[in-house]
Structures are given as C-alpha cells and as structure tokens.
Design an enzyme around this catalytic site. Structure first.
Site, PDB file in Angstrom:
ATOM      1  N   ARG A  16      29.188  26.966  45.734  1.00 18.37           N
ATOM      2  CA  ARG A  16      28.368  26.096  44.883  1.00 18.37           C
ATOM      3  C   ARG A  16      28.567  24.632  45.266  1.00 18.37           C
ATOM      4  O   ARG A  16      27.685  23.801  45.070  1.00 18.37           O
ATOM      5  CB  ARG A  16      28.681  26.364  43.405  1.00 18.37           C
ATOM      6  CG  ARG A  16      30.084  26.045  42.999  1.00 18.37           C
ATOM      7  CD  ARG A  16      30.460  26.671  41.663  1.00 18.37           C
ATOM      8  NE  ARG A  16      30.731  28.111  41.766  1.00 18.37           N
ATOM      9  CZ  ARG A  16      31.057  28.881  40.736  1.00 18.37           C
ATOM     10  NH1 ARG A  16      31.144  28.366  39.511  1.00 18.37           N
ATOM     11  NH2 ARG A  16      31.285  30.166  40.915  1.00 18.37           N
ATOM     12  N   LYS A  26      42.665  33.454  48.586  1.00 21.62           N
ATOM     13  CA  LYS A  26      42.242  34.800  48.203  1.00 21.62           C
ATOM     14  C   LYS A  26      43.351  35.812  48.479  1.00 21.62           C
ATOM     15  O   LYS A  26      44.226  35.573  49.313  1.00 21.62           O
ATOM     16  CB  LYS A  26      41.008  35.211  49.029  1.00 21.62           C
ATOM     17  CG  LYS A  26      39.709  34.550  48.617  1.00 21.62           C
ATOM     18  CD  LYS A  26      38.547  35.113  49.425  1.00 21.62           C
ATOM     19  CE  LYS A  26      37.232  34.473  49.067  1.00 21.62           C
ATOM     20  NZ  LYS A  26      36.768  34.807  47.703  1.00 21.62           N
TER      21      LYS A  26
HETATM   22  N1  BES Z   1      32.425  34.015  48.762  1.00 18.36           N
HETATM   23  C1  BES Z   1      32.901  34.230  47.453  1.00 18.36           C
HETATM   24  C2  BES Z   1      32.076  35.228  46.659  1.00 18.36           C
HETATM   25  C3  BES Z   1      32.065  36.647  47.125  1.00 18.36           C
HETATM   26  C4  BES Z   1      33.210  37.408  47.095  1.00 18.36           C
HETATM   27  C5  BES Z   1      30.885  37.223  47.493  1.00 18.36           C
HETATM   28  C6  BES Z   1      33.169  38.726  47.478  1.00 18.36           C
HETATM   29  C7  BES Z   1      30.826  38.531  47.867  1.00 18.36           C
HETATM   30  C8  BES Z   1      31.974  39.292  47.873  1.00 18.36           C
HETATM   31  C9  BES Z   1      32.906  32.923  46.667  1.00 18.36           C
HETATM   32  O1  BES Z   1      33.126  31.778  47.405  1.00 18.36           O
HETATM   33  C10 BES Z   1      33.992  33.038  45.650  1.00 18.36           C
HETATM   34  O2  BES Z   1      35.117  33.195  46.037  1.00 18.36           O
HETATM   35  N2  BES Z   1      33.625  32.989  44.364  1.00 18.36           N
HETATM   36  C11 BES Z   1      34.563  33.122  43.303  1.00 18.36           C
HETATM   37  C12 BES Z   1      34.256  32.049  42.290  1.00 18.36           C
HETATM   38  C13 BES Z   1      35.340  31.862  41.255  1.00 18.36           C
HETATM   39  C14 BES Z   1      36.591  31.310  41.914  1.00 18.36           C
HETATM   40  C15 BES Z   1      34.842  30.902  40.193  1.00 18.36           C
HETATM   41  C16 BES Z   1      34.382  34.500  42.684  1.00 18.36           C
HETATM   42  O3  BES Z   1      33.271  35.011  42.623  1.00 18.36           O
HETATM   43  O4  BES Z   1      35.399  35.067  42.286  1.00 18.36           O
HETATM   44 ZN    ZN Z   2      35.157  31.330  47.710  1.00 19.87          ZN
END
Ligand code: BES
Ligand code: ZN
Ligand code: ZN
Length: 465
Positions: A317, A243
């Site tokens: 997921r 990230k």
């Molecule tokens: N934990 C995050 C989602 C999230 C980010 C929730 C910020 C609340 C605030 C999750 O694991 C994630 O990173 N999801 C990605 C998925 C993508 C890589 C397909 C997202 O939502 O960008």
């Molecule tokens: Zn994530």
C-alpha cells in the site's frame, strides 16, 4: 512471440488425430452411431461421457483413430486444458464431427494455458501434445494475444527474484514499449525523492537493487486516458517486521500485480484498443539492511497525507499510494490497479477469486460482468469506510496498519482509497497471482487472475468505433 511448442501450424492439421468433443447429454446417441468395435472399446473403458473424461480410440491396426473428450461447459476455455499434458505427444485437431461445437479460440487459449510449463531452468523439457491451429495467422488471433499475456504474467511471477528484480522488470517494460511503439521512462533511486515519490523510495531503499517507478505510455492523445497501476515488489521479506519462513517462501510473486499491469498493457497495445494508456509499476525489493525503513517512522506521501509505519510488511500500500496519487494527478477516465496486497484477501475468498474494490457502481458491475463472460471471475468486496478506524495513528494522518487483524483486505483497499479523489473512477484488484496446486489449465506457480476480465472491461468501456 513465435509459436509456443504446444501448437502445430495449420499445414499439419491433415495428419492430426481428431478430437471428438461431446457432453453427457450427447453421448448415448453418438455412441449408438459408432461401429460395434468402437462401442465395445468405449464400454470396456466404462466411458460414459461424464465431463472431464477422455479416451483414445484405436483403429483396427492399433494406431490412434480419434480421441473422444467429454466436457461440461463449452464456454469454459479450460474445458479441454487437461489434454496437452495427458495425451501422448503428437498432433491433435478439433474434429468437425464433434457433437458439441467448441469455439476454436477458446480451445487455443485453454490448450496453451494447460500446456504451459516454466521451463527456463530445465535441461530438456518433455515433448508435448500439440494442437493444430486453424489459422496460420495466429499472431492476429485475439485468443492468442490473451494466451500470450497470461504466459507473460506466469513467466514474470515464476522467475526468481535474482533474475526478476526492479531493473529486470523495467527491462520487460522497455521491451514492450519497443515492440508496440510506447514510451518508457523510469525514475530510479534517489531521483524518487527529488521527484517526490517518498514512499516508493522508503520501501525500496534498503536493497542493493535500486527502487524505481516504471512508467510506460502508449496511444493517441485524443483517446480516453486509462492508468494501469501494478504492485511491483520483486521480493517481500516483510522488511524489519520480517516474515516467517513460510510467509516469505513465495514472495518472489509479490510483483504479480505489476506483471498483470504489464500483461494488460501488452494486450491493449497488441489489440490496439482506442485508449491512451499509462502503466505505472513501482518496482522495489522490500529488503532488510542498516538503512531499511522502520516501524514508527512517519513518511509524508506524495499526495500530502502523512503515514505512520505500523508494519514494514504492509509495504504494498505504501508503494502504491504514491503511484496512485501520481495517477490521479493525470485526471484519467479510469484507474485500474492490481496488487498481491494482502494475505487477508486469500483468507476471505481463497486463492482463485480476486477481490475487487471499486468506488463506482457502474464500473464495478461492468467489471464483474466482464469476468463472467470471460470465465475469469472476481468477487466484489466493500470499501466499508468505518473500518478506516483500524488505520488510525496518534501522530500522523494515517497508519499503514494497526493492531486489529480484522478485514485486512478491506482496510488495505481503504488505505489506497485515501489517495484517489472521490470523483476519480477507480478499481483495485487484490490478486493472489499463484496456483498452490496443479489443476487442469492451472499449473502450479504464477498465474494470471482477472486479466481477461480487465481486458474485456476495457473493450466494453472503450469500444472501437
Ligand atoms: N505481499 C503481502 C501480501 C500477501 C501475502 C499476498 C501472502 C499474498 C500471499 C503484503 O505485503 C503483506 O505482507 N501484507 C500484510 C499486511 C499486514 C502487515 C497489515 C498481510 O496481509 O498480512
Ligand atoms: Zn508485505
Ligand atoms: Zn507485499
């Protein structure tokens, strides 16, 4: 739980400063009934009864006589939630002469939510305005259980990962099981592979803190079975698809779904709902090291579907799919899950409105109605099957992501749906679990969202006879 510091016992009620609650429509008549001195004070402050305003009114000797508080919605537990942080320290109590009747339970809940501060690391927290409780038997008041559960979510989410890793989250579940007569079992580390939870292991294996599946069971075998699942990613670096700094900043909260699941379990047990309950929290850290799982890897999940890892940041997921498959094996009456699953849910609905996905129309309607009644609303989003095409893989049954940035929270929910049989009633909530800013009753940091709604849903679906 002992009495939180924002409350005073009923015995202190006699010395409490009265809170006179009214709304704009009641204000003119109430004002006219006051003494000329009080009227002059109200007018000097341009007090007009508009919702959200309040005023301390002194007696002749300058000591506080009462506080007049104007609200918009007597059914909103947060209508008075600004008071505990804005009133001077002291004891307050609802005035029986209030023109607008406020439910004592709603006041208790709102006061507690508004007074909350995460003070674990503070040397000397500021003294608070305290609400005198009507009942000395506060432990058995339903509103107190709701407050306690919301505080649990906030505390768990606010606690930094060093003090709230997979093992510490498990310790919370152990404490709950002990307090309410539940059973706890955890599958830890390599045992996850031996017992066929490959995705939970893959996401969590790079951390020095062993991944685990926490399983809490409670209740009478004869009652309908409900399985509650919560995403317990204690920190989400994003894994190798790392990230950005701002994307990572608040990722201690990525166990917020697990916190909701445990808090809902606490409510179910404290209020003795007539259900048999299993709580499943896959608890991991999505960390980076030499043995981190990689993009392009293929994992055969518990349920048998193979998943190609498109992005290691779509880890929620992954840990949930094995937990959901395991939940479905138990053929329960209902599966509920909570997860800080996607940033896309926030783009779609903003931070305050959790996204509800549900494969059963009646269940969805009940869930939304429960949220309305509790002033704890959710918004339904579609399980729009055609978007499953965004999760196509050339070499596996499914991918955990794809090149498209479209409909991110829907594709995440569709991914989860693949692991739940069509005939299995299931609701998934994509929750933010966080307040970015400070608002009345919603302190900055961890937040319970849709928790009261979920508890209300269970009460309606499984009534006590
Ligand atoms: N934990 C995050 C989602 C999230 C980010 C929730 C910020 C609340 C605030 C999750 O694991 C994630 O990173 N999801 C990605 C998925 C993508 C890589 C397909 C997202 O939502 O960008
Ligand atoms: Zn994530
Ligand atoms: Zn995550």
């Amino acid at each position: 739980m002992s009495l939180p510091p924002c409350f005073a016992l009923a015995t202190e009620a006699a010395a409490a400063c009265p809170l006179v609650v009214l709304d704009r429509s009641h204000y003119p008549a109430w004002r006219d009934a006051q003494t000329p001195a009080v009227q002059a004070w109200l007018d000097a402050h341009h007090f007009n009864g508009s919702g959200g305003s309040f005023l301390m009114v002194p007696s002749r000797d300058g000591t506080p006589a009462f506080v007049v508080v104007a609200i918009n919605d007597a059914g909103d537990p947060l209508a008075l939630a600004h008071l505990p942080t804005l009133l001077p320290a002291g004891v307050y109590g609802l005035s029986p002469d209030s023109p607008v009747a406020v439910d004592a339970s709603l006041l208790l809940l709102g006061w507690g939510l508004g007074a909350y501060r995460f003070d674990r690391y503070l040397k000397s927290p500021k003294p608070l305005a305290r609400l005198a409780l009507e009942s000395a038997d506060f432990e058995n008041v339903a509103a107190f259980a709701l407050l306690k559960a919301s505080i649990l979510v906030r505390d768990l989410v606010n606690t930094p990962t060093e003090h709230m890793g997979p093992e510490e989250l498990e310790a919370v579940a152990i404490r709950l099981a002990q307090a309410y007569g539940g059973q706890l079992r955890s599958i830890v580390g390599d045992e996850l592979l031996a017992q066929n939870f490959p995705t939970i292991h893959a996401v969590g294996r790079a951390s020095h803190r062993a991944p685990r599946l926490i399983e809490l069971s409670w209740g009478d075998e004869a009652h309908p079975h409900v399985v509650i699942v919560g995403k317990g990613v204690c920190f989400d670096t994003g894994g190798l698809d790392i990230k950005t700094h701002d994307g990572m900043r608040n990722m201690k909260k990525d166990m917020g779904g697990g916190a909701h699941a445990l808090a809902l379990a606490q409510l179910v047990m404290a209020r003795k709902l007539p259900i048999r309950m299993t709580v499943l929290v896959p608890a991991v850290e999505n960390a980076i090291s030499g043995n981190a799982f990689r993009p392009g890897e293929v994992i055969v999940t518990r349920q048998g579907l193979s998943v190609e890892i498109d992005n290691t940041d779509a880890e929620g997921r992954l840990v949930l799919c094995d937990a959901l498959a395991y939940a479905a094996e138990k053929k329960p009456a209902l599966i509920l899950d909570f997860a800080t699953l996607t940033g896309a849910a926030r783009v779609a609905l903003g931070p305050d409105l959790p996204a509800l996905f549900c494969n059963d129309e009646a269940l969805a309607a009940d869930y939304l109605a429960a949220g309305e009644r509790q002033r704890d609303r959710l918004w339904r989003m579609p399980l729009w099957r055609p978007y499953l095409s965004y999760l196509r893989s050339g070499i596996a049954d499914l991918a955990n992501g794809g090149p498209s940035r479209m409909a991110g929270c829907i594709t995440a929910a569709l991914y989860l749906e693949r692991f739940v049989p069509d005939s299995q009633p299931w609701a998934h909530v994509d929750v933010y679990a966080w307040n970015d800013s400070e608002r009345p009753g919603k302190p900055a940091g961890g937040e319970a969202q849709g928790l009261r709604a979920a508890f209300e849903l269970l009460k309606v679906k499984f009534p006590a006879h």
